[in-house]
Design an enzyme around this catalytic site. Structure first.
Site, mmCIF file in Angstrom:
data_model
loop_
_atom_site.group_PDB
_atom_site.id
_atom_site.type_symbol
_atom_site.label_atom_id
_atom_site.label_comp_id
_atom_site.label_asym_id
_atom_site.label_seq_id
_atom_site.Cartn_x
_atom_site.Cartn_y
_atom_site.Cartn_z
ATOM 1 N N HIS A 1 0.843 -1.207 0.000
ATOM 2 C CA HIS A 1 0.000 0.000 0.000
ATOM 3 C C HIS A 1 0.876 1.255 0.000
ATOM 4 O O HIS A 1 2.073 1.195 0.292
ATOM 5 C CB HIS A 1 -0.929 -0.027 1.208
ATOM 6 N N GLU B 1 -15.619 4.052 -26.162
ATOM 7 C CA GLU B 1 -15.519 4.701 -27.475
ATOM 8 C C GLU B 1 -16.193 3.802 -28.501
ATOM 9 O O GLU B 1 -15.624 2.801 -28.917
ATOM 10 C CB GLU B 1 -14.048 4.922 -27.859
ATOM 11 N N ARG C 1 -24.606 4.705 -32.661
ATOM 12 C CA ARG C 1 -25.777 3.910 -32.291
ATOM 13 C C ARG C 1 -25.687 3.458 -30.826
ATOM 14 O O ARG C 1 -26.615 3.685 -30.036
ATOM 15 C CB ARG C 1 -25.913 2.675 -33.211
ATOM 16 N N GLY D 1 -19.538 3.724 -31.725
ATOM 17 C CA GLY D 1 -20.199 4.528 -32.742
ATOM 18 C C GLY D 1 -21.455 5.188 -32.181
ATOM 19 O O GLY D 1 -21.845 4.946 -31.033
ATOM 20 N N GLU E 1 1.084 3.719 2.005
ATOM 21 C CA GLU E 1 1.705 4.042 3.298
ATOM 22 C C GLU E 1 3.016 3.279 3.452
ATOM 23 O O GLU E 1 4.010 3.813 3.936
ATOM 24 C CB GLU E 1 0.765 3.646 4.448
ATOM 25 N N ALA F 1 -17.207 12.073 -30.649
ATOM 26 C CA ALA F 1 -16.705 13.259 -31.346
ATOM 27 C C ALA F 1 -17.678 13.602 -32.464
ATOM 28 O O ALA F 1 -18.119 12.728 -33.218
ATOM 29 C CB ALA F 1 -15.326 12.974 -31.920
HETATM 30 C C1 AOF Z 1 -4.606 1.696 2.148
HETATM 31 N N1 AOF Z 1 -3.594 2.049 1.330
HETATM 32 O O1 AOF Z 1 -2.594 2.073 -0.648
HETATM 33 C C2 AOF Z 1 -4.701 1.038 -0.512
HETATM 34 C C3 AOF Z 1 -5.782 0.714 0.347
HETATM 35 O O2 AOF Z 1 -5.777 -6.702 -0.551
HETATM 36 P P1 AOF Z 1 -5.082 -5.503 0.030
HETATM 37 O O3 AOF Z 1 -4.317 -5.821 1.289
HETATM 38 O O4 AOF Z 1 -4.241 -4.763 -0.969
HETATM 39 O O5 AOF Z 1 -6.239 -4.502 0.531
HETATM 40 C C4 AOF Z 1 -7.073 -3.889 -0.403
HETATM 41 C C5 AOF Z 1 -8.011 -2.931 0.294
HETATM 42 O O6 AOF Z 1 -7.279 -1.939 1.009
HETATM 43 C C6 AOF Z 1 -8.873 -2.158 -0.695
HETATM 44 O O7 AOF Z 1 -10.082 -2.822 -0.945
HETATM 45 C C7 AOF Z 1 -9.111 -0.844 0.024
HETATM 46 O O8 AOF Z 1 -10.126 -0.960 1.000
HETATM 47 C C8 AOF Z 1 -7.786 -0.642 0.748
HETATM 48 N N2 AOF Z 1 -6.865 0.068 -0.130
HETATM 49 N N3 AOF Z 1 -5.705 1.092 1.646
HETATM 50 O O9 AOF Z 1 -4.505 1.945 3.355
HETATM 51 C C9 AOF Z 1 -3.585 1.746 0.027
HETATM 52 N N4 AOF Z 1 -4.713 0.698 -1.817
HETATM 53 ZN ZN ZN Z 2 -3.305 -0.276 3.733
#
Ligand code: AOF
Ligand code: ZN
Length: 357
Positions: A48, A288, A292, A290, A50, A150
């Site tokens: 993550h 993206e 329709r 057409g 952090e 577009a």
């Molecule tokens: C955070 N920091 O950078 C992200 C978070 O399967 P895991 O352990 O990667 O957990 C995924 C879950 O963690 C995701 O569904 C969301 O709730 C949270 N994402 N949280 O503190 C992060 N990417």
């Molecule tokens: Zn986390």
């Protein structure tokens, strides 16, 4: 304080469109008003934001961690960030968006407070907008859909005999590639592939990035040698659920999946597309197609956002799409307008989505 949240957001932005089913997250560690660590969540299964911001940091007492999303407190594919924040003795955490994930929501912040860490939430409309599709996906189990079209000044979308026209200018094209990059999946149709043979890659500067591609292909007849299939990270073919076996046989051995929707009167019922794609973990899709398919999606309010490139060029084929009859303003609100040398880029958002908030 908001300045550091903006820095954390800049980190998160680098990975928007590349972390599904997880959200993109950015973090900065600040000591004495200086950024001493930065991090972003690279992809699902990876550490993550952090963890990345705290990498190599031994003593963090007295520091503040700014993070775009509330830190997680659960074991997913990776351990809880709240544990790491406590271990590193961080004094203060500032976050800008509550994680809608029920395993985390409010709990992450509370665990940190209970551990004696000062926790502040600051609302930031830019961060809220950044997480709009993640919130939508988590709360409604649906993918946020944006359809782009577009048009020439006389509301044409193709040449007189249906051939491809280069309608938009360089700024609109750059905008397309940015939006493709930020989406988890790109959607087009078999007929667009047949007529245009697009690559549908993300081209930002010299970089060429492949994305998951969803092809609306009721009869599962998309040509196997199309450039789009060769350039897809994976392909999701969506066709008539009664023909799934045909699809599976045709696309056997290719990287991707074959999924089904109901169809009526020889048309796929696209109402179910958003839920179908949500099951694949996609928060956000960029469409993206057409005129329709575009018309059908917009008339029925099946897309949350509409992007129009209104060109200053005249096609001569004018009014092919009875554009005015779309009455876009009935159900969508104009959110943003950007004038470029050759186009006017309009972004419209579904009014009902505003009411949900
Ligand atoms: C955070 N920091 O950078 C992200 C978070 O399967 P895991 O352990 O990667 O957990 C995924 C879950 O963690 C995701 O569904 C969301 O709730 C949270 N994402 N949280 O503190 C992060 N990417
Ligand atoms: Zn986390």
């Amino acid at each position: 304080m908001t300045g550091f949240i903006k820095e954390a957001l800049a980190e998160a932005r680098k990975r928007k469109g590349y972390t599904y089913p997880n959200p993109a997250v950015g973090a900065v560690l600040v000591a004495n008003q200086q950024v001493v660590g930065r991090g972003m969540h690279w992809a699902a299964g990876q550490p993550h934001a952090e963890v990345e911001a705290l990498r190599g940091v031994r003593e963090a007492a007295g520091t503040t961690l700014f993070v775009t999303l509330e830190p997680c407190c659960h074991f997913g594919k990776t351990p809880p960030c709240t544990d790491l924040i406590q271990e590193k003795k961080i004094s203060r955490v500032v976050y800008a968006h509550a994680d809608p994930n029920p395993q985390v929501s409010g709990k992450g912040a509370q665990i940190l407070r209970d551990a004696g860490i000062e926790v502040s939430y600051i609302q930031d409309p830019e961060v809220d907008d950044f997480y709009r599709s993640y919130d939508f996906w988590t709360r409604h189990q649906r993918t946020w859909l944006t359809a782009k079209l577009a048009l020439t000044k006389d509301f044409g979308t193709s040449g007189e005999s249906g051939e491809r026209l280069f309608i938009s200018g360089p700024e609109a094209n750059a905008y397309t590639h940015r939006r493709r990059s930020e989406a988890d999946v790109l959607i087009t149709s078999e007929s667009t592939i047949r007529i245009d043979n697009p690559l549908f890659t993300v081209r930002l500067g010299k970089q060429v990035i492949k994305k998951p591609i969803c092809i609306l292909d009721r009869e599962f007849r998309c040509a196997l040698d199309s450039d789009i299939i060769k350039n897809a990270l994976q392909t999701i073919w969506v066709g008539d659920h009664n023909r799934i076996e045909t699809g599976k046989q045709r696309f056997l051995g290719l990287k991707g999946q074959v999924l089904g929707l109901e169809s009526s009167k020889n048309l796929l019922r696209l109402e179910g597309l958003s839920s179908l794609l949500a099951q694949q973990g996609f928060h956000e899709a960029w469409i993206e197609c057409g005129p329709r398919v575009f018309t059908e999606l917009v008339k029925n309010q099946w897309v949350q956002e509409v992007v129009l490139y209104l060109s200053k060029k005249i096609a001569g084929s004018g009014g092919r799409l009875y554009f005015e009859s779309l009455s876009i303003e009935n159900h969508y609100r104009l959110l943003n307008v950007q004038e470029t040398d050759s186009d006017r880029i309009e972004v419209w958002r579904l009014k009902r989505v505003f009411q949900d908030e």
